[in-house]
Design an enzyme around this catalytic site. Structure first.
Site, mmCIF file in Angstrom:
data_model
loop_
_atom_site.group_PDB
_atom_site.id
_atom_site.type_symbol
_atom_site.label_atom_id
_atom_site.label_comp_id
_atom_site.label_asym_id
_atom_site.label_seq_id
_atom_site.Cartn_x
_atom_site.Cartn_y
_atom_site.Cartn_z
ATOM 1 N N TYR A 68 37.026 33.045 45.468
ATOM 2 C CA TYR A 68 38.542 33.749 44.744
ATOM 3 C C TYR A 68 38.680 32.198 44.117
ATOM 4 C CZ TYR A 68 37.547 38.268 45.189
ATOM 5 O OH TYR A 68 38.107 39.658 45.438
ATOM 6 N N ARG A 71 36.451 31.978 41.332
ATOM 7 C CA ARG A 71 36.841 32.567 40.371
ATOM 8 C C ARG A 71 37.564 32.800 39.019
ATOM 9 N NH1 ARG A 71 35.154 39.143 43.098
ATOM 10 N NH2 ARG A 71 36.131 39.256 40.121
ATOM 11 N N GLN A 106 38.560 47.644 35.069
ATOM 12 C CA GLN A 106 38.546 46.948 36.371
ATOM 13 C C GLN A 106 38.501 45.133 36.122
ATOM 14 O OE1 GLN A 106 34.882 49.570 36.938
ATOM 15 N NE2 GLN A 106 34.687 49.584 34.749
ATOM 16 N N HIS A 124 42.328 47.296 39.095
ATOM 17 C CA HIS A 124 41.430 46.637 40.211
ATOM 18 C C HIS A 124 42.801 45.554 40.710
ATOM 19 C CE1 HIS A 124 37.953 48.653 39.683
ATOM 20 N NE2 HIS A 124 38.380 49.662 40.363
ATOM 21 N N CYS A 132 51.314 38.752 50.000
ATOM 22 C CA CYS A 132 51.552 38.460 51.184
ATOM 23 C C CYS A 132 50.644 39.358 51.979
ATOM 24 C CB CYS A 132 53.168 37.951 51.251
ATOM 25 S SG CYS A 132 53.296 36.930 52.770
ATOM 26 N N CYS A 135 54.709 39.790 54.019
ATOM 27 C CA CYS A 135 55.705 40.538 53.609
ATOM 28 C C CYS A 135 55.351 41.301 52.425
ATOM 29 C CB CYS A 135 56.771 39.403 53.385
ATOM 30 S SG CYS A 135 56.817 38.063 51.816
ATOM 31 N N CYS A 172 52.447 32.470 51.089
ATOM 32 C CA CYS A 172 54.132 32.871 50.831
ATOM 33 C C CYS A 172 54.682 31.871 50.482
ATOM 34 C CB CYS A 172 53.790 34.213 51.348
ATOM 35 S SG CYS A 172 55.011 35.382 50.738
ATOM 36 N N CYS A 175 57.673 33.922 52.538
ATOM 37 C CA CYS A 175 57.615 33.690 54.190
ATOM 38 C C CYS A 175 56.462 32.647 54.776
ATOM 39 C CB CYS A 175 57.277 35.343 54.797
ATOM 40 S SG CYS A 175 55.656 35.826 54.479
ATOM 41 N N SER A 214 28.866 49.487 34.041
ATOM 42 C CA SER A 214 28.111 49.623 35.437
ATOM 43 C C SER A 214 27.943 51.189 35.621
ATOM 44 C CB SER A 214 27.049 49.618 35.899
ATOM 45 O OG SER A 214 28.386 48.979 37.079
HETATM 46 C C1 LIG Z 1 29.551 50.547 45.072
HETATM 47 C C2 LIG Z 1 30.139 51.499 45.129
HETATM 48 C C3 LIG Z 1 29.426 52.382 45.335
HETATM 49 N N1 LIG Z 1 31.733 51.326 46.291
HETATM 50 C C4 LIG Z 1 32.962 52.700 45.223
HETATM 51 O O1 LIG Z 1 32.621 52.911 44.538
HETATM 52 C C5 LIG Z 1 33.898 52.348 46.468
HETATM 53 C C6 LIG Z 1 33.731 52.814 47.965
HETATM 54 C C7 LIG Z 1 33.503 54.491 47.420
HETATM 55 C C8 LIG Z 1 34.544 55.687 47.049
HETATM 56 N N2 LIG Z 1 34.273 56.581 46.064
HETATM 57 C C9 LIG Z 1 33.259 56.893 46.029
HETATM 58 C C10 LIG Z 1 32.724 57.647 45.430
HETATM 59 C C11 LIG Z 1 31.848 57.731 45.625
HETATM 60 C C12 LIG Z 1 30.565 56.469 46.034
HETATM 61 C C13 LIG Z 1 31.184 55.367 47.277
HETATM 62 C C14 LIG Z 1 32.302 55.585 46.734
HETATM 63 N N3 LIG Z 1 34.959 52.826 45.625
HETATM 64 C C15 LIG Z 1 36.462 51.520 46.807
HETATM 65 O O2 LIG Z 1 35.727 51.100 47.934
HETATM 66 C C16 LIG Z 1 37.503 52.091 45.507
HETATM 67 C C17 LIG Z 1 37.565 50.171 45.472
HETATM 68 C C18 LIG Z 1 36.812 50.288 44.331
HETATM 69 C C19 LIG Z 1 37.377 48.673 43.419
HETATM 70 C C20 LIG Z 1 36.906 47.276 44.073
HETATM 71 N N4 LIG Z 1 37.214 46.572 43.827
HETATM 72 C C21 LIG Z 1 37.008 45.671 42.502
HETATM 73 N N5 LIG Z 1 36.978 44.446 41.777
HETATM 74 C C22 LIG Z 1 38.556 44.311 42.103
HETATM 75 C C23 LIG Z 1 37.811 42.576 43.682
HETATM 76 C C24 LIG Z 1 37.067 41.418 42.368
HETATM 77 O O3 LIG Z 1 36.617 41.687 41.744
HETATM 78 O O4 LIG Z 1 36.887 40.976 43.851
HETATM 79 S S1 LIG Z 1 35.078 46.778 42.366
HETATM 80 C C25 LIG Z 1 34.810 45.379 41.008
HETATM 81 O O5 LIG Z 1 33.195 46.204 40.774
HETATM 82 C C26 LIG Z 1 33.298 46.281 40.041
HETATM 83 C C27 LIG Z 1 31.674 45.744 38.819
HETATM 84 O O6 LIG Z 1 31.407 46.719 38.174
HETATM 85 P P1 LIG Z 1 31.104 46.835 35.894
HETATM 86 O O7 LIG Z 1 32.523 46.184 36.212
HETATM 87 O O8 LIG Z 1 31.128 47.224 35.577
HETATM 88 O O9 LIG Z 1 30.012 45.476 36.259
HETATM 89 P P2 LIG Z 1 28.809 45.377 36.700
HETATM 90 O O10 LIG Z 1 28.014 43.937 37.006
HETATM 91 O O11 LIG Z 1 28.225 46.377 37.201
HETATM 92 O O12 LIG Z 1 28.106 46.142 35.098
HETATM 93 C C28 LIG Z 1 28.586 45.374 34.045
HETATM 94 C C29 LIG Z 1 27.749 46.450 32.911
HETATM 95 O O13 LIG Z 1 27.971 45.981 31.027
HETATM 96 C C30 LIG Z 1 27.061 45.438 31.147
HETATM 97 N N6 LIG Z 1 27.313 43.858 30.389
HETATM 98 C C31 LIG Z 1 26.772 43.291 30.353
HETATM 99 N N7 LIG Z 1 27.337 42.209 29.341
HETATM 100 C C32 LIG Z 1 27.704 43.272 28.206
HETATM 101 C C33 LIG Z 1 28.121 42.785 26.474
HETATM 102 N N8 LIG Z 1 27.524 41.469 26.467
HETATM 103 N N9 LIG Z 1 28.194 43.906 25.907
HETATM 104 C C34 LIG Z 1 28.159 45.155 26.676
HETATM 105 N N10 LIG Z 1 28.306 45.507 27.711
HETATM 106 C C35 LIG Z 1 27.173 44.304 28.892
HETATM 107 C C36 LIG Z 1 25.729 45.925 31.771
HETATM 108 O O14 LIG Z 1 24.743 46.035 31.126
HETATM 109 C C37 LIG Z 1 26.344 46.970 33.120
HETATM 110 O O15 LIG Z 1 26.512 48.194 32.785
HETATM 111 C C38 LIG Z 1 34.455 46.775 38.982
HETATM 112 O O16 LIG Z 1 34.594 47.596 39.091
HETATM 113 C C39 LIG Z 1 35.303 45.467 39.632
HETATM 114 O O17 LIG Z 1 36.260 45.660 39.382
HETATM 115 N N11 LIG Z 1 38.581 51.926 47.030
HETATM 116 C C40 LIG Z 1 38.261 53.777 47.387
HETATM 117 O O18 LIG Z 1 37.813 54.338 46.607
HETATM 118 O O19 LIG Z 1 39.200 53.446 48.395
HETATM 119 C C41 LIG Z 1 39.243 54.869 48.469
HETATM 120 C C42 LIG Z 1 38.023 54.865 49.693
HETATM 121 C C43 LIG Z 1 37.342 53.951 50.756
HETATM 122 C C44 LIG Z 1 36.821 54.148 51.037
HETATM 123 C C45 LIG Z 1 35.907 55.220 51.100
HETATM 124 C C46 LIG Z 1 35.962 56.374 50.123
HETATM 125 C C47 LIG Z 1 37.062 56.128 49.513
HETATM 126 ZN ZN LIG Z 2 55.169 36.884 52.895
#
Ligand SMILES: CC(C)NC(=O)[C@H](Cc1c[nH]c2ccccc12)NC(=O)[C@H](CCCC/N=C(/NCCC(=O)O)S[C@H]1O[C@H](COP(=O)(O)OP(=O)(O)OC[C@H]2O[C@@H](n3cnc4c(N)ncnc43)[C@H](O)[C@@H]2O)[C@@H](O)[C@H]1O)NC(=O)OCc1ccccc1
Ligand SMILES: [Zn+2]
Length: 265
Positions: A68, A71, A106, A124, A132, A135, A172, A175, A214
């Site tokens: 991070y 990033r 996102q 997200h 923290c 706390c 933090c 704390c 995506s």
């Molecule tokens: C991988 C996936 C299958 N897994 C999930 O979805 C999981 C589990 C899950 C929950 N429900 C489900 C249902 C089905 C299957 C799985 C699940 N979801 C979770 O865990 C969520 C929390 C999800 C959030 C995670 N944190 C992020 N980010 C923060 C951190 C950080 O960033 O460090 S997600 C992170 O990845 C994702 C990346 O996706 P994109 O942004 O779309 O990027 P990507 O690279 O994939 O695609 C880029 C696109 O842009 C296009 N592109 C590129 N250049 C350009 C350009 N120039 N112009 C136009 N388009 C362009 C490309 O062609 C491409 O299409 C974003 O959401 C991003 O925020 N929590 C949750 O649901 O809690 C309750 C729960 C818990 C457990 C089990 C059940 C329920």
């Molecule tokens: Zn704290």
């Protein structure tokens, strides 16, 4: 996209009263921020999605903080591109015309807000903030590096990789306990209030745009299909020639820094 379709979309846009937009990493790609798919989704030998988890942080907080730190350095030095600017400008137009506009992102890079967007839901979280682990105090922290021990650390291609003792990792301000990035990790629920606002948006909008995502991460990936199931128009903007799913009415292929200004101006 034929000009016929573009005209149809622009007419629809001018008639819509409640517009919602979901963006993903693709909207920041032209600002030099790598997406999660493809080679830029890797950091050192790790897949980004493996590091963005509570288990990774629990087992190796030093490694996750290096990730991070890197990033943050990329995001803080990045500038909003024409896609971000077009969205901010379109929001102003909607406000002038008393139309509802909501931007769901996102992305944790903060570039939409840097571009001037106001009604933004960072579903997200944001790497401009920390929370923290004890706390739960949430604090905006733009220090670079965020702590001395992370100075010069985080290099994706190697560099010094020795583990930093937890006591030297970011603390933090309240704390002095360990803090973590204020982001939602995989396996963690989104903030309840944010989810409620997202539900209201997808239940009431009359036009939904999906930009640079995506659509594989849930619950965000369920938003556009939900709106389409309500019979409301959805328009997708993505660099890929063909839409991942062809259920939406409009598909604008190409870099969104070009297609979005053309569609929204
Ligand atoms: C991988 C996936 C299958 N897994 C999930 O979805 C999981 C589990 C899950 C929950 N429900 C489900 C249902 C089905 C299957 C799985 C699940 N979801 C979770 O865990 C969520 C929390 C999800 C959030 C995670 N944190 C992020 N980010 C923060 C951190 C950080 O960033 O460090 S997600 C992170 O990845 C994702 C990346 O996706 P994109 O942004 O779309 O990027 P990507 O690279 O994939 O695609 C880029 C696109 O842009 C296009 N592109 C590129 N250049 C350009 C350009 N120039 N112009 C136009 N388009 C362009 C490309 O062609 C491409 O299409 C974003 O959401 C991003 O925020 N929590 C949750 O649901 O809690 C309750 C729960 C818990 C457990 C089990 C059940 C329920
Ligand atoms: Zn704290």
């Amino acid at each position: 996209m034929s000009t016929r379709k573009l005209l149809d979309f622009r007419n629809l846009l001018s008639e819509s009263k409640n517009i919602a937009i979901l963006t993903g990493a693709g909207v920041s790609a032209e600002s030099g921020i790598g997406t999660f798919r493809g080679p830029s989704g890797m950091w050192r030998t790790h897949n980004a999605v493996d590091l963005a988890t509570p288990t990774a942080f629990a087992s190796n907080p030093s490694l996750v903080w290096e990730f991070y730190q890197w990033r943050r350095s990329v995001a803080f030095n990045a500038k909003p591109n024409d896609a971000h600017l077009a969205l901010a400008k379109f929001e102003e137009r909607c406000n002038r015309e008393n139309r509802q506009f909501t931007l769901l992102t996102q992305n944790v890079d903060g570039l939409h807000i840097k571009a001037g967007s106001k009604n933004v839901l960072e579903i997200h979280g944001s790497i401009r903030k920390v929370v923290c682990t004890k706390c739960k105090f949430v604090d905006e922290n733009l220090d670079q590096p965020i702590c001395e021990a992370l100075r010069g650390r985080g290099d994706p291609n190697g560099g010094n990789q020795s583990a930093i003792p937890v006591g030297e990792l970011p603390k933090c301000k309240r704390c002095s306990s360990l803090v973590r990035p204020f982001v939602v990790w995989f396996g963690e629920n989104l903030d309840r209030d944010v989810l409620k606002k997202c539900r209201k948006v997808v239940e009431t909008c009359d036009l939904f745009l999906v930009v640079g995502t995506s659509s594989v991460v849930y619950p965000a990936a369920s938003f556009a299909p939900f709106v389409a199931d309500r019979g409301k128009p959805v328009a997708e903007f993505n660099i890929e020639d063909e839409p991942a799913s062809s259920t939406f009415q409009f598909y604008f292929a190409g870099p969104c820094g070009t297609t979005l200004p053309a569609a929204l101006s």
